[in-house]
Design a protein around this motif. Structure first.
Motif, PDB file in Angstrom:
ATOM      1  N   LEU A   1       0.824  -1.205   0.000  1.00  0.00           N
ATOM      2  CA  LEU A   1       0.000   0.000   0.000  1.00  0.00           C
ATOM      3  C   LEU A   1       0.859   1.257   0.000  1.00  0.00           C
ATOM      4  O   LEU A   1       2.061   1.214   0.293  1.00  0.00           O
ATOM      5  CB  LEU A   1      -0.933  -0.004   1.205  1.00  0.00           C
ATOM      6  N   PHE A   2       0.234   2.383  -0.287  1.00  0.00           N
ATOM      7  CA  PHE A   2       0.967   3.648  -0.393  1.00  0.00           C
ATOM      8  C   PHE A   2       1.623   4.035   0.923  1.00  0.00           C
ATOM      9  O   PHE A   2       2.774   4.479   0.944  1.00  0.00           O
ATOM     10  CB  PHE A   2       0.009   4.754  -0.843  1.00  0.00           C
ATOM     11  N   SER A   3       0.926   3.843   2.033  1.00  0.00           N
ATOM     12  CA  SER A   3       1.466   4.262   3.327  1.00  0.00           C
ATOM     13  C   SER A   3       2.692   3.451   3.733  1.00  0.00           C
ATOM     14  O   SER A   3       3.499   3.917   4.550  1.00  0.00           O
ATOM     15  CB  SER A   3       0.382   4.141   4.409  1.00  0.00           C
TER      16      SER A   3
ATOM     17  N   ALA B   1       8.572   8.217  16.566  1.00  0.00           N
ATOM     18  CA  ALA B   1       8.278   7.498  15.328  1.00  0.00           C
ATOM     19  C   ALA B   1       7.191   8.207  14.521  1.00  0.00           C
ATOM     20  O   ALA B   1       7.258   8.267  13.288  1.00  0.00           O
ATOM     21  CB  ALA B   1       7.849   6.069  15.650  1.00  0.00           C
ATOM     22  N   THR B   2       6.186   8.769  15.217  1.00  0.00           N
ATOM     23  CA  THR B   2       5.138   9.517  14.524  1.00  0.00           C
ATOM     24  C   THR B   2       5.696  10.768  13.857  1.00  0.00           C
ATOM     25  O   THR B   2       5.334  11.097  12.715  1.00  0.00           O
ATOM     26  CB  THR B   2       4.031   9.909  15.513  1.00  0.00           C
TER      27      THR B   2
ATOM     28  N   LEU C   1       7.522  13.496   8.930  1.00  0.00           N
ATOM     29  CA  LEU C   1       8.636  14.102   8.200  1.00  0.00           C
ATOM     30  C   LEU C   1       8.796  13.467   6.815  1.00  0.00           C
ATOM     31  O   LEU C   1       9.089  14.158   5.829  1.00  0.00           O
ATOM     32  CB  LEU C   1       9.922  13.956   9.009  1.00  0.00           C
ATOM     33  N   LYS C   2       8.583  12.168   6.733  1.00  0.00           N
ATOM     34  CA  LYS C   2       8.702  11.480   5.446  1.00  0.00           C
ATOM     35  C   LYS C   2       7.599  11.917   4.485  1.00  0.00           C
ATOM     36  O   LYS C   2       7.856  12.113   3.286  1.00  0.00           O
ATOM     37  CB  LYS C   2       8.646   9.966   5.660  1.00  0.00           C
ATOM     38  N   TYR C   3       6.383  12.087   4.997  1.00  0.00           N
ATOM     39  CA  TYR C   3       5.296  12.569   4.132  1.00  0.00           C
ATOM     40  C   TYR C   3       5.600  13.977   3.621  1.00  0.00           C
ATOM     41  O   TYR C   3       5.395  14.282   2.442  1.00  0.00           O
ATOM     42  CB  TYR C   3       3.975  12.561   4.896  1.00  0.00           C
TER      43      TYR C   3
ATOM     44  N   THR D   1      15.134  19.758  -2.961  1.00  0.00           N
ATOM     45  CA  THR D   1      14.336  18.708  -3.584  1.00  0.00           C
ATOM     46  C   THR D   1      15.097  17.390  -3.635  1.00  0.00           C
ATOM     47  O   THR D   1      14.537  16.318  -3.366  1.00  0.00           O
ATOM     48  CB  THR D   1      13.930  19.134  -5.001  1.00  0.00           C
ATOM     49  N   ALA D   2      16.375  17.459  -3.983  1.00  0.00           N
ATOM     50  CA  ALA D   2      17.184  16.241  -4.073  1.00  0.00           C
ATOM     51  C   ALA D   2      17.339  15.577  -2.710  1.00  0.00           C
ATOM     52  O   ALA D   2      17.206  14.347  -2.581  1.00  0.00           O
ATOM     53  CB  ALA D   2      18.555  16.575  -4.657  1.00  0.00           C
ATOM     54  N   ILE D   3      17.609  16.364  -1.683  1.00  0.00           N
ATOM     55  CA  ILE D   3      17.771  15.789  -0.341  1.00  0.00           C
ATOM     56  C   ILE D   3      16.462  15.183   0.140  1.00  0.00           C
ATOM     57  O   ILE D   3      16.443  14.107   0.755  1.00  0.00           O
ATOM     58  CB  ILE D   3      18.269  16.871   0.632  1.00  0.00           C
ATOM     59  N   SER D   4      15.340  15.838  -0.143  1.00  0.00           N
ATOM     60  CA  SER D   4      14.038  15.314   0.282  1.00  0.00           C
ATOM     61  C   SER D   4      13.712  13.997  -0.416  1.00  0.00           C
ATOM     62  O   SER D   4      13.065  13.123   0.169  1.00  0.00           O
ATOM     63  CB  SER D   4      12.940  16.341  -0.013  1.00  0.00           C
ATOM     64  N   SER D   5      14.165  13.837  -1.662  1.00  0.00           N
ATOM     65  CA  SER D   5      13.864  12.602  -2.393  1.00  0.00           C
ATOM     66  C   SER D   5      14.585  11.404  -1.797  1.00  0.00           C
ATOM     67  O   SER D   5      14.141  10.261  -1.979  1.00  0.00           O
ATOM     68  CB  SER D   5      14.256  12.751  -3.864  1.00  0.00           C
ATOM     69  N   PHE D   6      15.696  11.631  -1.086  1.00  0.00           N
ATOM     70  CA  PHE D   6      16.425  10.518  -0.478  1.00  0.00           C
ATOM     71  C   PHE D   6      15.731   9.987   0.771  1.00  0.00           C
ATOM     72  O   PHE D   6      16.060   8.896   1.233  1.00  0.00           O
ATOM     73  CB  PHE D   6      17.841  10.952  -0.112  1.00  0.00           C
ATOM     74  N   VAL D   7      14.777  10.732   1.316  1.00  0.00           N
ATOM     75  CA  VAL D   7      14.103  10.307   2.539  1.00  0.00           C
ATOM     76  C   VAL D   7      13.183   9.118   2.260  1.00  0.00           C
ATOM     77  O   VAL D   7      13.029   8.231   3.107  1.00  0.00           O
ATOM     78  CB  VAL D   7      13.319  11.489   3.147  1.00  0.00           C
TER      79      VAL D   7
END
Length: 307
Positions: free
Chosen positions: A121-123, A139-140, A145-147, A248-254
């Motif tokens: 699933l997406f989540s 953890a929450t 942060l990942k979203y 943007t590049a750093i966020s994509s690595f998350v």
């Protein structure tokens, strides 16, 4: 982690799930190669319809030789006409065992150190087995942060281009002055500038992935520093655009499992933002959300439990 021999991978799962309900179902896939494929599931938890659907799809594969588990993904995907996938993969046995306990089916392919998980699933792209080691509040926060990082990855370049092209009044005056002064020295419109710099970034990222690890890190770091600094000094791109690309590049690595859809959506939103402004960004976001909401992964809503 998993290894290439399928028997060793099966033993890694058996070590963690000492239950009579754990079943390993062996199949032969490929007309010539007859590659060993194993379905791992808990008999009293898994859905019979899910098992039947997976068996049917694997039986329809008419490849002569299966060299990798990636060959099976297009045949297993029930999500069509979408950038997202409902087939996940992992190299960690503990993650596979956790998914099996939830009623999923793990698919092991001989010669591949990865396991496929169906449905995915997406989540689950934002989950990590390490989240359960931390306190719930931490953890929450990491999950949120990942979203946010995924949203930044796909929307930040398009929003920046849309605001700079159609809605400059939304920038603070001091920031607007810096953006205008940097754009005066660049020969390209902001949309073309964003497409060029992100295309260069994708080239450097791919080069860093394909080269040997010691050389790959040098190429990605040195290349980004040298090319970015030279492009700003030569007046080809503005310095604010470099910051947008870096963030943007750093966020994509998350969220690495969403690298492919994020790359496609990023370029799509740049083009939409450069032609239709923030109204186009809002419309494009609604289209993506509606598309994801209508998807079902083997009968399960793709956006569960949000759906």
């Amino acid at each position: 982690g998993f290894t290439e021999p399928i028997k060793i991978n099966m033993s890694m799962i058996r070590r963690r799930i000492k239950s009579d309900a754990l079943h390993f179902e062996m199949l032969k896939v490929g007309d010539t190669g007859q590659t060993d494929v194993c379905l791992a599931y808990l008999d009293h938890v898994v859905s019979p319809k899910l098992l039947s659907s997976i068996r049917t799809r694997l039986s329809k594969i008419d490849f002569k030789l299966i060299l990798n588990s990636g060959y099976l993904i297009p045949f297993l995907e029930s999500v069509k006409r979408s950038v997202f996938s409902d087939v996940g993969y992992t190299e960690r046995p503990d993650t596979v065992c956790a998914k099996i306990y939830e009623g999923r089916v793990a698919i092991l392919v001989d010669g591949t150190p990865f396991a496929l998980v169906v449905p995915y699933l997406f989540s689950e792209n934002f989950q990590s087995i390490d989240d359960y080691v931390h306190k719930s509040y931490y953890a929450t926060a990491i999950r949120c942060l990942k979203y946010i990082s995924f949203i930044i990855t796909i929307l930040l370049p398009g929003v920046y281009v849309a605001m700079g092209t159609f809605h400059p009044e939304l920038f603070p005056p001091a920031l607007l002055f810096n953006i205008v002064s940097s754009q005066e020295t660049t020969p390209f419109p902001m949309t073309i500038e964003a497409l060029i710099i992100f295309f260069i970034y994708e080239i450097m990222r791919e080069a860093g992935l394909r080269l040997p690890r010691p050389v790959g890190h040098a190429i990605s770091i040195v290349g980004s520093l040298v090319i970015g600094d030279a492009a700003v000094t030569a007046g080809l791109i503005g310095s604010p655009m470099v910051i947008v690309v870096a963030l943007t590049a750093i966020s994509s690595f998350v969220v690495p499992s969403l690298q492919e859809p994020a790359a496609f959506l990023k370029f799509a939103f740049i083009i939409i933002g450069g032609t239709m402004g923030l109204y186009g960004i809002a419309l494009g976001s609604l289209i993506v959300m509606v598309n994801a909401s209508t998807l079902t992964a083997f009968g399960v809503p793709y956006l569960s439990p949000i759906a």
